[in-house]
Design an enzyme around this catalytic site. Structure first.
Site, short mmCIF file in Angstrom:
data_model
loop_
_atom_site.label_atom_id
_atom_site.label_comp_id
_atom_site.label_asym_id
_atom_site.label_seq_id
_atom_site.Cartn_x
_atom_site.Cartn_y
_atom_site.Cartn_z
N HIS A 183 -9.92 -5.48 -3.19
CA HIS A 183 -8.57 -5.69 -2.64
C HIS A 183 -8.69 -6.05 -1.17
O HIS A 183 -9.46 -5.44 -0.44
CB HIS A 183 -7.71 -4.43 -2.82
CG HIS A 183 -8.36 -3.17 -2.35
ND1 HIS A 183 -9.30 -2.51 -3.11
CD2 HIS A 183 -8.23 -2.46 -1.21
CE1 HIS A 183 -9.72 -1.44 -2.44
NE2 HIS A 183 -9.10 -1.39 -1.28
N ASP A 229 0.85 -1.19 0.00
CA ASP A 229 0.00 0.00 0.00
C ASP A 229 0.89 1.25 0.00
O ASP A 229 1.89 1.31 0.72
CB ASP A 229 -0.91 -0.01 1.24
CG ASP A 229 -2.06 0.97 1.11
OD1 ASP A 229 -3.22 0.52 1.07
OD2 ASP A 229 -1.80 2.19 1.06
N GLY A 262 -15.47 2.80 3.80
CA GLY A 262 -14.22 3.46 3.47
C GLY A 262 -13.57 2.96 2.19
O GLY A 262 -12.41 3.28 1.93
N GLN A 263 -14.31 2.17 1.38
CA GLN A 263 -13.72 1.73 0.11
C GLN A 263 -13.54 2.93 -0.80
O GLN A 263 -14.50 3.69 -1.04
CB GLN A 263 -14.60 0.67 -0.57
CG GLN A 263 -13.93 0.08 -1.82
CD GLN A 263 -14.75 -1.04 -2.46
OE1 GLN A 263 -15.85 -1.38 -2.01
NE2 GLN A 263 -14.21 -1.62 -3.52
N ASN A 294 -12.65 -3.61 2.68
CA ASN A 294 -13.62 -2.52 2.78
C ASN A 294 -14.58 -2.65 1.60
O ASN A 294 -14.14 -2.79 0.45
CB ASN A 294 -12.92 -1.17 2.76
CG ASN A 294 -12.07 -0.96 4.00
OD1 ASN A 294 -12.43 -1.40 5.09
ND2 ASN A 294 -10.94 -0.28 3.85
P1 5GP Z 1 -9.72 1.22 0.33
O1 5GP Z 1 -9.86 2.53 1.04
O2 5GP Z 1 -10.43 1.26 -1.02
O3 5GP Z 1 -10.07 0.01 1.13
O4 5GP Z 1 -8.17 1.05 0.05
C1 5GP Z 1 -7.50 1.63 -1.01
C2 5GP Z 1 -6.03 1.60 -0.66
O5 5GP Z 1 -5.28 1.81 -1.82
C3 5GP Z 1 -5.62 2.68 0.34
O6 5GP Z 1 -5.08 2.07 1.51
C4 5GP Z 1 -4.58 3.49 -0.43
O7 5GP Z 1 -3.51 3.92 0.39
C5 5GP Z 1 -4.14 2.54 -1.50
N1 5GP Z 1 -3.71 3.20 -2.73
C6 5GP Z 1 -4.34 4.22 -3.38
N2 5GP Z 1 -3.68 4.53 -4.48
C7 5GP Z 1 -2.61 3.69 -4.57
C8 5GP Z 1 -1.54 3.54 -5.52
O8 5GP Z 1 -1.45 4.23 -6.54
N3 5GP Z 1 -0.63 2.56 -5.27
C9 5GP Z 1 -0.70 1.77 -4.14
N4 5GP Z 1 0.27 0.86 -3.98
N5 5GP Z 1 -1.69 1.88 -3.24
C10 5GP Z 1 -2.63 2.84 -3.44
#
Ligand code: 5GP
Ligand code: ZN
Length: 116
Positions: free
Chosen positions: A102, A32, A95-96, A89
């Protein structure tokens, strides 16, 4: 199956760099960009599904593979024995923010419950 404007599809395609830590034919795991713990890895299917529910509904064993890959990541990161959190999420209120399913593999420190 991919979506041109999906961030994680673009990582799968190699169009956006990521630190890949584990991969199989149908899954990919990368760190992440904004880690919340010493280990914070995202595990995804290479194909595009918007969330965990859509992945499970597809019913072709890929959800199982993602979870197995998450555990393999935890083992490689050395957190499997102490314990880790696997979080999907699902939907905006959870919080997605990236709508390509993922699992967050989070570990390497003591984690509180309940989450915020
Ligand atoms: P969500 O909030 O959808 O469960 O998680 C999305 C995750 O993707 C977040 O923890 C965020 O830090 C991560 N993320 C967002 N953009 C990028 C990116 O460009 N590269 C990587 N490696 N992680 C990302
Ligand atoms: Zn995608």
């Amino acid at each position: 199956m991919s979506e041109a404007d999906c961030l994680f599809c673009r990582i799968v395609a190699g169009e956006i760099p990521a630190e890949i830590v584990y991969e199989t034919d149908r899954t990919l795991a990368f760190r992440d960009v904004n880690p919340q713990a010493p280990t914070h890895v995202l595990v995804i299917p290479r194909d595009h599904y918007r969330d965990a529910a859509a992945l499970a509904a597809a019913d072709h064993g890929l959800a199982d593979e993602v979870i197995k890959a998450a555990h393999a990541v935890a083992q490689r990161e050395g957190v499997a024995e102490a314990g880790y959190r696997l979080v999907f999420n699902t939907g905006p209120e959870a919080g997605q923010t990236v709508f390509h399913v993922h699992g967050h593999v989070i570990g390497g420190r003591s984690l509180r419950w309940p989450p915020g």
